[in-house]
Design a protein around this motif. Structure first.
Motif, PDB file in Angstrom:
ATOM      1  N   LEU A 310      51.599  15.731  28.024  1.00  0.00           N
ATOM      2  CA  LEU A 310      51.433  16.696  29.113  1.00  0.00           C
ATOM      3  C   LEU A 310      50.787  17.978  28.616  1.00  0.00           C
ATOM      4  N   PHE A 311      51.182  18.430  27.425  1.00  0.00           N
ATOM      5  CA  PHE A 311      50.544  19.610  26.845  1.00  0.00           C
ATOM      6  C   PHE A 311      49.053  19.353  26.623  1.00  0.00           C
ATOM      7  N   GLU A 312      48.738  18.181  26.068  1.00  0.00           N
ATOM      8  CA  GLU A 312      47.336  17.864  25.803  1.00  0.00           C
ATOM      9  C   GLU A 312      46.531  17.792  27.098  1.00  0.00           C
ATOM     10  N   ARG A 313      47.127  17.199  28.135  1.00  0.00           N
ATOM     11  CA  ARG A 313      46.447  17.110  29.425  1.00  0.00           C
ATOM     12  C   ARG A 313      46.190  18.504  29.992  1.00  0.00           C
ATOM     13  N   THR A 314      47.155  19.396  29.836  1.00  0.00           N
ATOM     14  CA  THR A 314      46.992  20.768  30.331  1.00  0.00           C
ATOM     15  C   THR A 314      45.823  21.456  29.637  1.00  0.00           C
ATOM     16  N   VAL A 315      45.762  21.328  28.315  1.00  0.00           N
ATOM     17  CA  VAL A 315      44.660  21.945  27.562  1.00  0.00           C
ATOM     18  C   VAL A 315      43.322  21.314  27.961  1.00  0.00           C
ATOM     19  N   GLN A 316      43.288  20.020  28.132  1.00  0.00           N
ATOM     20  CA  GLN A 316      42.042  19.358  28.531  1.00  0.00           C
ATOM     21  C   GLN A 316      41.554  19.872  29.886  1.00  0.00           C
ATOM     22  N   TYR A 317      42.467  20.020  30.829  1.00  0.00           N
ATOM     23  CA  TYR A 317      42.076  20.564  32.132  1.00  0.00           C
ATOM     24  C   TYR A 317      41.543  21.988  31.974  1.00  0.00           C
TER      25      TYR A 317
END
Length: 452
Positions: A310-317
């Motif tokens: 979820l952290f990685e997805r947030t940064v990607q967005y």
């Protein structure tokens, strides 16, 4: 556009809404630059229609807008630029006029004037937030909420419902960063009961468009964060009954967030490419909210380690948003609305994976941006110090588990010095063994941190 020239000899203009050419210039800057930058992620009818129209009919709104335009121009100048003092003086002068006109408006108002009063109140909130007076922000926020509560029945029944909805939604969006950032001198005092009285959009259904989905997600985020704050307070005082009560609120909110996502995806399928930045922003907020829901509100800081995807997805967005903003020449921008700074800051501080949290900090540092009271460079400065405190003396940190529980920051307290343009931030480990104070300044569009 430079508008800092002397007011001596300024000609009057024919437009009765403006007293002279200088007012007209500052208004044009606000319309062409501030509103455009604010709408860089999503077109907001509140700014490009409601506020601009009110400037021509309501002096309190006009002068507040001119003051805000001055601060925007001031923020875009190097610290040593001589025009800065002229913008600052003009901002204070217009702000004073706006307050005087607002007092007159309130003293002579009828129930039909509530929309104009609320618009002025919203501009005052943002003005004080941009210049860092969070005590004044709190006072204006309380006033705005009280006005909405007092006139709620009439607001629902008025024939001007569309404009008033935009005003109410703008006030709600301002409430979200206020929950996330509360200065010690002006602690956040809004309760869940107060929140419920505003009839928030908490039961998602089929959205007509993405903008309606945004309204719902903002209210759900406020619900989630308020419940979390109440749980924190109850935990601090050992109130187990209240902790259980507000945890139940959070569980109900979690179910509605899940339902929201399904309706959101349906709306995305019916949306054209013009709203792609807003879609990415809502996905970013949803990802961050999902992490906060699953991580629970209390417990060891190491509980966050389970949510690296979820952290990685947030940064990607966040990276995708910045890339699209760059394509539109809006990377170094000044916005009066929510964007990506808060979720990226949460990732930089609560994610202990050294690679991911540094990607988040890099995003805040390389693309200076202001979103209301939140400044990306100041957020990056605090997050950088947060990381340094947690990783000090640990050698090379390769994984989140390399940061032991007793070294992890649990609490953060902020004290802003508006005159010195410095924020003192106390970072405290979960067990309270250590406290660290840093100063995060924002002079000349920059931020620095130094141990006190």
């Amino acid at each position: 556009m430079a508008t800092g020239s002397s007011t001596t000899g300024i000609k009057r203009v024919k437009n009765p809404a403006f007293n002279d050419l200088l007012e007209k210039r500052y208004f044009q800057f606000f319309r062409q630059r501030t509103v455009a930058s604010t709408n860089s992620i999503a077109n907001c009818r509140f700014w490009d229609r409601v506020v601009l129209q009110a400037c021509h009919t309501t002096p309190a709104v006009k002068h507040a807008v001119l003051a805000l335009s001055s601060l925007h121009q001031l923020s875009s100048l190097p610290f040593d630029d001589g025009r800065g003092s002229q913008h600052r003086i003009y901002a204070e002068r217009q702000h004073k006029k706006a307050l005087e006109e607002a007092r007159t408006l309130i003293a002579t108002s009828t129930p039909e004037d509530v929309d104009r009063i609320l618009i002025a109140c919203i501009i005052f909130i943002i003005f004080e937030g941009v210049r860092g007076d969070y005590t004044a922000v709190s006072v204006h926020m309380d006033s705005g909420r009280a006005i909405v509560a007092q006139h709620l029945d009439r607001l629902k029944a008025t024939s001007r419902r569309k404009d008033l909805e935009e005003i109410e939604h703008a006030l709600a969006r301002l409430d979200l960063p206020a929950i996330c950032f509360s200065d010690q001198s002006s602690p956040y005092r809004y309760t869940l009961m107060d929140f419920y009285h505003t009839s928030p959009f908490l039961t998602p259904c089929r959205f007509q468009d993405i903008h309606e989905a945004q309204v719902s997600l903002v209210d759900l985020a406020r619900w989630l964060l308020l419940a979390g704050d109440h749980i924190d307070f109850a935990e601090l005082h050992g109130d187990l009954r209240s902790m259980a009560k507000y945890q139940a609120e959070k569980v109900k909110c979690a179910a509605q967030v899940e339902e929201w996502y399904g309706h959101f995806l349906d709306a995305v399928d019916r949306t054209d490419n013009s709203d792609r930045l807003l879609i990415l922003t809502l996905k970013l907020w949803h990802s961050c909210m999902t992490m906060l829901i699953r991580a629970e509100t209390y417990g060891p800081e190491m509980r966050y380690d389970a949510f690296m995807p979820l952290f990685e997805r947030t940064v990607q967005y966040g990276e995708q948003i910045v890339e699209r903003l760059a394509d539109r020449n809006h990377t170094r921008s000044f916005s009066l609305e929510l964007g990506y700074i808060i979720p990226i800051y949460v990732t930089a501080t609560r994610c202990r994976d050294p690679y991911l949290r540094r990607r988040a900090i890099d995003l805040l540092q390389k693309h200076p941006r202001q979103e209301g009271v939140w400044k990306s460079l100041a957020a990056a400065a605090v997050a950088s110090r947060w990381v340094a405190v947690e990783e000090e003396g640990l050698g090379q940190v390769r994984y989140s588990t390399d940061v032991p529980e007793h070294r992890r920051i649990r609490f953060i307290d902020t004290q802003v010095d508006i005159e010195g343009k410095v924020a003192s931030v106390k970072l405290t480990t979960r067990g309270g063994e250590k406290s660290h104070e840093v100063s995060a300044g924002w002079k000349s569009e920059s931020a620095h941190v130094t141990p006190n």
